[in-house]
Motif scaffolding. Sequence first.
Motif, mmCIF file in Angstrom:
data_model
loop_
_atom_site.group_PDB
_atom_site.id
_atom_site.type_symbol
_atom_site.label_atom_id
_atom_site.label_comp_id
_atom_site.label_asym_id
_atom_site.label_seq_id
_atom_site.Cartn_x
_atom_site.Cartn_y
_atom_site.Cartn_z
ATOM 1 N N LYS A 157 0.826 -1.209 0.000
ATOM 2 C CA LYS A 157 0.000 0.000 0.000
ATOM 3 C C LYS A 157 0.862 1.261 0.000
ATOM 4 O O LYS A 157 0.392 2.322 -0.380
ATOM 5 N N ARG A 158 2.097 1.116 0.452
ATOM 6 C CA ARG A 158 3.017 2.259 0.460
ATOM 7 C C ARG A 158 3.482 2.518 -0.967
ATOM 8 O O ARG A 158 3.868 1.601 -1.688
ATOM 9 N N THR A 159 3.470 3.752 -1.366
ATOM 10 C CA THR A 159 3.829 4.088 -2.747
ATOM 11 C C THR A 159 5.315 3.911 -3.028
ATOM 12 O O THR A 159 5.695 3.615 -4.153
ATOM 13 N N ASP A 160 6.145 4.053 -2.021
ATOM 14 C CA ASP A 160 7.586 3.979 -2.239
ATOM 15 C C ASP A 160 8.139 2.560 -2.314
ATOM 16 O O ASP A 160 9.193 2.333 -2.889
ATOM 17 N N ILE A 161 7.437 1.596 -1.763
ATOM 18 C CA ILE A 161 7.994 0.243 -1.661
ATOM 19 C C ILE A 161 8.153 -0.425 -3.017
ATOM 20 O O ILE A 161 9.146 -1.112 -3.267
ATOM 21 N N LYS A 162 7.216 -0.207 -3.895
ATOM 22 C CA LYS A 162 7.314 -0.835 -5.215
ATOM 23 C C LYS A 162 8.540 -0.330 -5.968
ATOM 24 O O LYS A 162 9.256 -1.110 -6.600
ATOM 25 N N GLU A 163 8.804 0.941 -5.866
ATOM 26 C CA GLU A 163 9.985 1.514 -6.520
ATOM 27 C C GLU A 163 11.259 1.009 -5.856
ATOM 28 O O GLU A 163 12.244 0.701 -6.529
ATOM 29 N N THR A 164 11.246 0.903 -4.556
ATOM 30 C CA THR A 164 12.402 0.387 -3.821
ATOM 31 C C THR A 164 12.718 -1.044 -4.244
ATOM 32 O O THR A 164 13.884 -1.390 -4.474
#
Length: 77
Positions: free
Chosen positions: A30-37
């Motif tokens: 649900k966190r937007t940054d995790i997928k990019e990380t």
Amino acid sequence: EEKMTLQFAKKQGTYPTDAEVEAKYAEAMKRTDIKETLRMSGQSAEEYKHGLRIALATANSLSKGAAVTDAEVKKFY
């Protein structure tokens, strides 16, 4: 170290279930940054879930038998 952590959790009865791991994974996604990380690190979903399982096993093992009441929390703070 990871293998020992998971073996210890199994022995202690604190090994996280697949449902616990999946719930934490869904929460993280649900966190937007995790997928990019994950994309930048080249880490697969399964590798990330493995890390979650280790973190949960550690937390479960460390907190086994620990219980804090609301009254204790109020007294502490």
